[in-house]
Design an enzyme around this catalytic site. Sequence first.
Site, PDB file in Angstrom:
ATOM      1  CG  ASN A  11      63.097   1.436  24.439  1.00 16.61           C
ATOM      2  OD1 ASN A  11      62.394   1.983  23.593  1.00 16.61           O
ATOM      3  ND2 ASN A  11      63.652   2.092  25.450  1.00 16.61           N
ATOM      4  CD1 TRP A  12      63.439  -1.926  18.355  1.00 15.69           C
ATOM      5  CD2 TRP A  12      61.582  -1.775  17.111  1.00 15.69           C
ATOM      6  NE1 TRP A  12      63.233  -3.150  17.766  1.00 15.69           N
ATOM      7  CE2 TRP A  12      62.100  -3.083  17.002  1.00 15.69           C
ATOM      8  CE3 TRP A  12      60.418  -1.445  16.429  1.00 15.69           C
ATOM      9  CZ2 TRP A  12      61.476  -4.058  16.214  1.00 15.69           C
ATOM     10  CZ3 TRP A  12      59.802  -2.412  15.647  1.00 15.69           C
ATOM     11  CH2 TRP A  12      60.328  -3.715  15.549  1.00 15.69           C
ATOM     12  CE  LYS A  13      66.752   3.293  24.250  1.00 15.57           C
ATOM     13  NZ  LYS A  13      67.960   3.673  24.966  1.00 15.57           N
ATOM     14  CG  HIS A  98      63.412   4.667  28.870  1.00 17.29           C
ATOM     15  ND1 HIS A  98      64.414   5.539  28.544  1.00 17.29           N
ATOM     16  CD2 HIS A  98      63.884   3.415  28.634  1.00 17.29           C
ATOM     17  CE1 HIS A  98      65.461   4.835  28.115  1.00 17.29           C
ATOM     18  NE2 HIS A  98      65.165   3.551  28.163  1.00 17.29           N
ATOM     19  CD  GLU A 100      66.854   6.910  26.099  1.00 17.43           C
ATOM     20  OE1 GLU A 100      65.940   6.609  25.326  1.00 17.43           O
ATOM     21  OE2 GLU A 100      67.895   6.225  26.210  1.00 17.43           O
ATOM     22  CD  GLU A 168      66.225   0.332  30.703  1.00 16.92           C
ATOM     23  OE1 GLU A 168      66.562  -0.445  29.816  1.00 16.92           O
ATOM     24  OE2 GLU A 168      65.703   1.439  30.476  1.00 16.92           O
ATOM     25  N   GLY A 174      73.087   2.704  26.593  1.00 16.62           N
ATOM     26  CA  GLY A 174      73.698   3.182  25.348  1.00 16.62           C
ATOM     27  C   GLY A 174      75.172   3.505  25.479  1.00 16.62           C
ATOM     28  CB  SER A 211      75.254  -1.611  27.586  1.00 18.15           C
ATOM     29  OG  SER A 211      75.348  -0.228  27.300  1.00 18.15           O
ATOM     30  N   GLY A 232      67.863  -1.715  24.065  1.00 14.83           N
ATOM     31  CA  GLY A 232      67.741  -0.655  23.073  1.00 14.83           C
ATOM     32  C   GLY A 232      68.554  -0.990  21.828  1.00 14.83           C
ATOM     33  N   GLY A 233      69.779  -0.500  21.790  1.00 15.01           N
ATOM     34  CA  GLY A 233      70.626  -0.603  20.592  1.00 15.01           C
ATOM     35  C   GLY A 233      70.683  -1.998  19.984  1.00 15.01           C
TER      36      GLY A 233
HETATM   37  P1  PGA Z   1      70.587   0.170  25.434  1.00 16.07           P
HETATM   38  O1  PGA Z   1      69.203   0.856  25.921  1.00 16.07           O
HETATM   39  O2  PGA Z   1      70.336  -1.299  25.345  1.00 16.07           O
HETATM   40  O3  PGA Z   1      70.855   0.795  24.075  1.00 16.07           O
HETATM   41  O4  PGA Z   1      71.618   0.511  26.440  1.00 16.07           O
HETATM   42  C1  PGA Z   1      68.404   0.228  26.874  1.00 16.07           C
HETATM   43  C2  PGA Z   1      67.211   1.078  27.195  1.00 16.07           C
HETATM   44  O5  PGA Z   1      67.334   2.303  27.237  1.00 16.07           O
HETATM   45  O6  PGA Z   1      66.083   0.562  27.376  1.00 16.07           O
END
Ligand code: PGA
Length: 251
Positions: A11-13, A98, A100, A168, A174, A211, A232-233
């Site tokens: 997930n590149w956000k 998601h 966010e 999640e 994050g 994470s 994500g990250g």
């Molecule tokens: P993260 O994000 O790996 O940076 O914690 C995961 C996500 O939000 O899908």
Amino acid sequence: MNERPLLFAANWKMNVAPGEARTFLDRFLSLDKPRVGRTVAFFPPAVSLETTAARLRGHEHYLAGAQDVYWEAKGAYTGATSVALARGAGASAALIGHSERRHIFGETDAETNRKVRAVLDGGLMAMLCVGEKLAERERDETEIVVTRQLRAGLDGVAAGADIVIAYEPVWAIGTGRNATPSDAALVHAAIRRVLVQLGFDRDTRVLYGGSVNAGNVAQLIAEPEIDGVLVGGASLDPDGWAGICGVVGQG
Ligand code: PGA
């Protein structure tokens, strides 16, 4: 290890412009070895979807998806992406709900449901994200929250539809803090119970996210209840991401 085919999703956000996506994928594809029983999915921002999907076309074990869609088919909805537009850009999946989207953009359970149904009606795979906030976990409400999100998000969805669930925990996204594999597995088992009650197949995949990194991915996917990861990250660097995806098949 797992009976269900594994899914590793990046997930590149709000990162990775089209040119960067091309460079990333050139590098990633030079490092990654396609593996039977493992799919790698990329969820770039909408502007990079077409580039990403085009670079992955013809590679059987890779796919591209949208990070969000709007449920209406077309019209005056400034800033929104319909399922048809995402599909036209090469998406074969979409993330929905998601955390966010839920907590920054105020998306409700009812809205996630309209989006899930639109995604499925449009012939894409829907990846519905669920997860509790820290205060909810501390009040011991994880299962209640996740059950509500699942029941609402999947309302009216036919059993057998092409869905994946991503668990999640919001407090793990994050933050560098993640659920232990056994904690996550307990929630995954609860999710699977709800899915079965709703008539979905036991084979529906349930991913873990929050994470995930090169140091913890092996332990997570060693849990039979965890069918892959949403990252994500740690998916933003092609070498690191190839390392994470490469954990499959290591002895
Ligand atoms: P993260 O994000 O790996 O940076 O914690 C995961 C996500 O939000 O899908």
